[in-house]
Design a protein around this motif. Structure first.
Motif, short mmCIF file in Angstrom:
data_model
loop_
_atom_site.label_atom_id
_atom_site.label_comp_id
_atom_site.label_asym_id
_atom_site.label_seq_id
_atom_site.Cartn_x
_atom_site.Cartn_y
_atom_site.Cartn_z
N VAL A 37 0.87 -1.17 0.00
CA VAL A 37 0.00 0.00 0.00
C VAL A 37 0.91 1.22 0.00
CG1 VAL A 37 -1.73 1.31 1.28
CG2 VAL A 37 -1.84 -1.19 1.23
N LEU A 38 0.68 2.10 -0.95
CA LEU A 38 1.45 3.34 -1.05
C LEU A 38 0.70 4.44 -0.34
CD1 LEU A 38 3.98 4.66 -2.38
CD2 LEU A 38 2.43 5.36 -4.21
N LEU A 39 1.38 5.09 0.62
CA LEU A 39 0.79 6.19 1.39
C LEU A 39 1.53 7.48 1.09
CD1 LEU A 39 0.82 4.59 4.96
CD2 LEU A 39 -1.14 4.77 3.44
N CYS A 40 0.83 8.60 1.21
CA CYS A 40 1.53 9.88 1.15
C CYS A 40 2.28 10.07 2.46
CB CYS A 40 0.56 11.03 0.88
SG CYS A 40 -0.55 11.40 2.24
N ARG A 41 3.26 10.94 2.44
CA ARG A 41 4.12 11.13 3.61
C ARG A 41 3.33 11.58 4.84
NH1 ARG A 41 9.31 9.72 5.08
NH2 ARG A 41 9.34 10.44 7.21
N SER A 42 2.37 12.45 4.68
CA SER A 42 1.61 12.94 5.83
C SER A 42 0.81 11.82 6.50
CB SER A 42 0.70 14.11 5.44
OG SER A 42 -0.24 13.68 4.48
N ASP A 43 0.25 10.91 5.71
CA ASP A 43 -0.46 9.76 6.28
C ASP A 43 0.50 8.85 7.03
OD1 ASP A 43 -2.89 10.62 5.30
OD2 ASP A 43 -2.94 9.20 3.62
N TYR A 44 1.67 8.61 6.45
CA TYR A 44 2.68 7.77 7.08
C TYR A 44 3.12 8.37 8.42
CZ TYR A 44 7.07 5.40 8.00
OH TYR A 44 8.09 4.71 8.60
N ASP A 45 3.42 9.66 8.42
CA ASP A 45 3.85 10.33 9.66
C ASP A 45 2.77 10.27 10.72
OD1 ASP A 45 6.29 10.94 8.54
OD2 ASP A 45 5.76 13.02 8.06
N ARG A 46 1.51 10.44 10.32
CA ARG A 46 0.40 10.36 11.28
C ARG A 46 0.29 8.97 11.88
NH1 ARG A 46 -4.39 8.52 10.48
NH2 ARG A 46 -4.26 8.63 8.22
N LEU A 47 0.41 7.94 11.05
CA LEU A 47 0.28 6.57 11.52
C LEU A 47 1.44 6.13 12.40
CD1 LEU A 47 -1.07 4.87 8.29
CD2 LEU A 47 -2.32 5.21 10.43
N THR A 48 2.64 6.59 12.09
CA THR A 48 3.81 6.17 12.86
C THR A 48 4.10 7.07 14.04
OG1 THR A 48 5.33 7.42 11.44
CG2 THR A 48 4.91 5.11 10.86
N GLY A 49 3.45 8.21 14.10
CA GLY A 49 3.71 9.15 15.19
C GLY A 49 5.06 9.83 15.04
N ALA A 50 5.56 9.93 13.82
CA ALA A 50 6.88 10.48 13.57
C ALA A 50 7.01 11.94 13.99
CB ALA A 50 7.23 10.35 12.09
N ASN A 51 5.94 12.68 14.03
CA ASN A 51 6.01 14.09 14.40
C ASN A 51 5.81 14.32 15.88
OD1 ASN A 51 6.43 14.83 11.75
ND2 ASN A 51 4.27 15.05 11.32
N LYS A 52 5.59 13.26 16.64
CA LYS A 52 5.36 13.41 18.07
C LYS A 52 6.68 13.46 18.83
CE LYS A 52 0.97 11.21 19.13
NZ LYS A 52 0.36 10.10 19.84
N SER A 53 6.73 14.35 19.80
CA SER A 53 7.88 14.36 20.69
C SER A 53 7.67 13.30 21.77
CB SER A 53 8.02 15.74 21.34
OG SER A 53 6.96 15.94 22.26
N LEU A 54 8.70 13.01 22.52
CA LEU A 54 8.57 12.04 23.60
C LEU A 54 7.55 12.52 24.63
CD1 LEU A 54 9.42 9.45 25.00
CD2 LEU A 54 11.30 10.71 26.05
N VAL A 55 7.52 13.81 24.89
CA VAL A 55 6.57 14.36 25.85
C VAL A 55 5.14 14.15 25.36
CG1 VAL A 55 5.76 16.50 26.93
CG2 VAL A 55 8.20 16.05 26.75
N ASP A 56 4.89 14.40 24.07
CA ASP A 56 3.56 14.18 23.50
C ASP A 56 3.17 12.71 23.60
OD1 ASP A 56 3.28 16.85 22.84
OD2 ASP A 56 4.06 16.56 20.80
#
Length: 83
Positions: A37-56
């Motif tokens: 399944v090919l995802l856009c980058r924003s969907d991938y980041d949302r699913l993996t939590g890549a933009n979350k800090s450790l505090v978040d």
């Protein structure tokens, strides 16, 4: 979700990429079997939590603000002190 045969996806890769960004995930099949399944980058980041800090991450934990969590420190020596 649009389904692409691998040969078609290879031939129209730029279209598959554009559709992933504009329309959502794109499924790729090989011999009738779903293989990717090919995802856009924003969907991938949302699913993996890549933009979350450790505090978040810690704040969204089900244990956040829980009073019944008991954390005890292991008091055993970390190495053999007789050496």
């Amino acid at each position: 979700m649009h389904i692409w045969q691998v040969q078609e996806a290879k031939a129209q890769f730029s279209t598959v990429l554009r559709d992933a960004e504009l329309e959502g995930p794109q499924e790729i099949t090989n011999h009738g079997r779903s293989v990717a399944v090919l995802l856009c980058r924003s969907d991938y980041d949302r699913l993996t939590g890549a933009n979350k800090s450790l505090v978040d991450f810690m704040r969204t934990s089900p244990l956040y603000n829980s009073e019944d969590v008991i954390i005890e420190r292991d008091k055993s020596p970390t190495r053999n002190s007789s050496l």
